[in-house]
Design a protein around this motif. Structure first.
Motif, PDB file in Angstrom:
ATOM      1  N   HIS A  11       0.850  -1.181   0.000  1.00 28.62           N
ATOM      2  CA  HIS A  11       0.000   0.000   0.000  1.00 28.62           C
ATOM      3  C   HIS A  11       0.892   1.241   0.000  1.00 28.62           C
ATOM      4  O   HIS A  11       1.883   1.302   0.722  1.00 28.62           O
ATOM      5  CB  HIS A  11      -0.907   0.002   1.226  1.00 28.62           C
ATOM      6  CG  HIS A  11      -1.904  -1.119   1.226  1.00 28.62           C
ATOM      7  ND1 HIS A  11      -3.043  -1.085   0.457  1.00 28.62           N
ATOM      8  CD2 HIS A  11      -1.922  -2.311   1.900  1.00 28.62           C
ATOM      9  CE1 HIS A  11      -3.734  -2.199   0.656  1.00 28.62           C
ATOM     10  NE2 HIS A  11      -3.085  -2.965   1.523  1.00 28.62           N
ATOM     11  N   GLY A  12       0.528   2.231  -0.793  1.00 25.82           N
ATOM     12  CA  GLY A  12       1.424   3.364  -1.001  1.00 25.82           C
ATOM     13  C   GLY A  12       2.548   2.965  -1.936  1.00 25.82           C
ATOM     14  O   GLY A  12       3.685   3.418  -1.798  1.00 25.82           O
ATOM     15  N   GLY A  36      -2.648   2.502  -4.369  1.00 27.32           N
ATOM     16  CA  GLY A  36      -2.422   3.918  -4.139  1.00 27.32           C
ATOM     17  C   GLY A  36      -3.574   4.701  -4.725  1.00 27.32           C
ATOM     18  O   GLY A  36      -4.556   4.123  -5.219  1.00 27.32           O
ATOM     19  N   ASN A  88       2.650  -1.511   4.546  1.00 26.94           N
ATOM     20  CA  ASN A  88       1.991  -0.210   4.478  1.00 26.94           C
ATOM     21  C   ASN A  88       3.021   0.908   4.436  1.00 26.94           C
ATOM     22  O   ASN A  88       3.732   1.150   5.412  1.00 26.94           O
ATOM     23  CB  ASN A  88       1.055   0.003   5.669  1.00 26.94           C
ATOM     24  CG  ASN A  88       0.258   1.298   5.539  1.00 26.94           C
ATOM     25  OD1 ASN A  88       0.161   1.876   4.460  1.00 26.94           O
ATOM     26  ND2 ASN A  88      -0.303   1.754   6.636  1.00 26.94           N
ATOM     27  N   THR A  90       1.984   4.074   3.192  1.00 27.78           N
ATOM     28  CA  THR A  90       1.188   5.246   2.839  1.00 27.78           C
ATOM     29  C   THR A  90       1.637   6.472   3.622  1.00 27.78           C
ATOM     30  O   THR A  90       2.188   6.380   4.710  1.00 27.78           O
ATOM     31  CB  THR A  90      -0.310   4.986   3.088  1.00 27.78           C
ATOM     32  OG1 THR A  90      -0.501   4.604   4.453  1.00 27.78           O
ATOM     33  CG2 THR A  90      -0.825   3.877   2.187  1.00 27.78           C
ATOM     34  N   SER A 118      -5.171   3.964   8.541  1.00 22.47           N
ATOM     35  CA  SER A 118      -4.695   3.238   7.361  1.00 22.47           C
ATOM     36  C   SER A 118      -4.024   1.927   7.752  1.00 22.47           C
ATOM     37  O   SER A 118      -4.265   0.880   7.138  1.00 22.47           O
ATOM     38  CB  SER A 118      -3.731   4.105   6.547  1.00 22.47           C
ATOM     39  OG  SER A 118      -2.552   4.401   7.273  1.00 22.47           O
TER      40      SER A 118
END
Length: 240
Positions: A11-12, A36, A88, A90, A118
């Motif tokens: 993620h990100g 994203g 993660n 993000t 998140s």
């Protein structure tokens, strides 16, 4: 290869850290699912991975949107037979540069809420598919424990992330899922001098490649007994 045939979600995945981790995972044999908010930048990372011989898929979603995250995790698990790693990376929407006494409560709490929401959302979505198989790794990118002025709610957010990871680890550990967070002081731009190097014990901060390699190790079987732990990449800025 350390992650051969593993299914990973980053993620990100189009950010500096996320893209470096995604490419490293693919290099080590993993199938990478990038998420994203901007398709074009995600596709750029996916194209680089494919050009380097790896496998990458792209999904546009916001990591705080629980419905979208859970739908994506279910689709990945259905397609690949499970989820092995969730990372993660993000952005926490930090507001920095102002002393705390001059900040509004909402501005201080903004990165705290974003970081916890998140990380909770993506971790629990992936964990639901990991526990059934009795294996999995959840990793979170965090910041340091140094005392640095004018960082707003950043340090509060990172401390909250550590607490969340510990709680996830104690509940998921008996079901075979490991949880860890990577501690970094940030990475200098390639070729530029590092003005913060004087506060380190080593002569430089970690590069994005250094962070990515640590993320590979943490996700691999070589770290099979590491959970509820902080992986310190600060070059000595944080002394344990």
């Amino acid at each position: 290869m350390l992650l051969q045939n593993r299914t990973t979600i980053v993620h990100g995945g189009s950010g500096a850290v996320g893209s470096a981790v995604a490419r490293a995972y693919a290099r080590e044999g993993a199938e990478v699912h990038l998420t994203g908010r901007t398709r074009a930048t995600l596709e750029d990372v996916a194209h680089r991975i494919r050009d380097e011989g790896g496998t990458a898929h792209v999904a546009v979603l916001d990591a705080v949107d629980r419905t979208a995250v859970e739908r994506h995790a279910a689709a990945v698990a259905d397609r690949s037979g499970g989820i092995d790693v969730c990372f993660n990376a993000t952005f926490n929407d930090d507001i920095q540069g102002t002393p705390l006494v001059d900040m509004q409560v909402g501005d201080v709490m903004q990165p705290v809420a974003k970081a916890v929401t998140s990380s909770f959302t993506v971790a629990t979505a992936a964990a639901r598919h990991m526990v059934g198989r009795g294996t999995g790794v959840i990793l979170v990118m965090a910041g340091g424990r140094e005392a640095i002025p004018n960082l707003g709610g950043s340090h509060v957010a990172w401390a909250a992330l550590a607490g969340l990871c510990r709680q996830l680890a104690v509940e998921l550990g008996p079901r075979g899922v490991r949880v860890a967070w990577l501690l970094s002081p940030g990475s200098p731009k390639p070729g530029e001098p590092d003005p913060d190097a004087t506060r380190l014990l080593l002569p430089r901060r970690p590069s994005y490649a250094d962070v990515a390699n640590a993320a590979v190790f943490a996700a691999s079987d070589w770290a099979s007994t590491m959970t509820a732990t902080e992986i310190n990449l600060t070059g000595g800025a944080v002394v344990d």
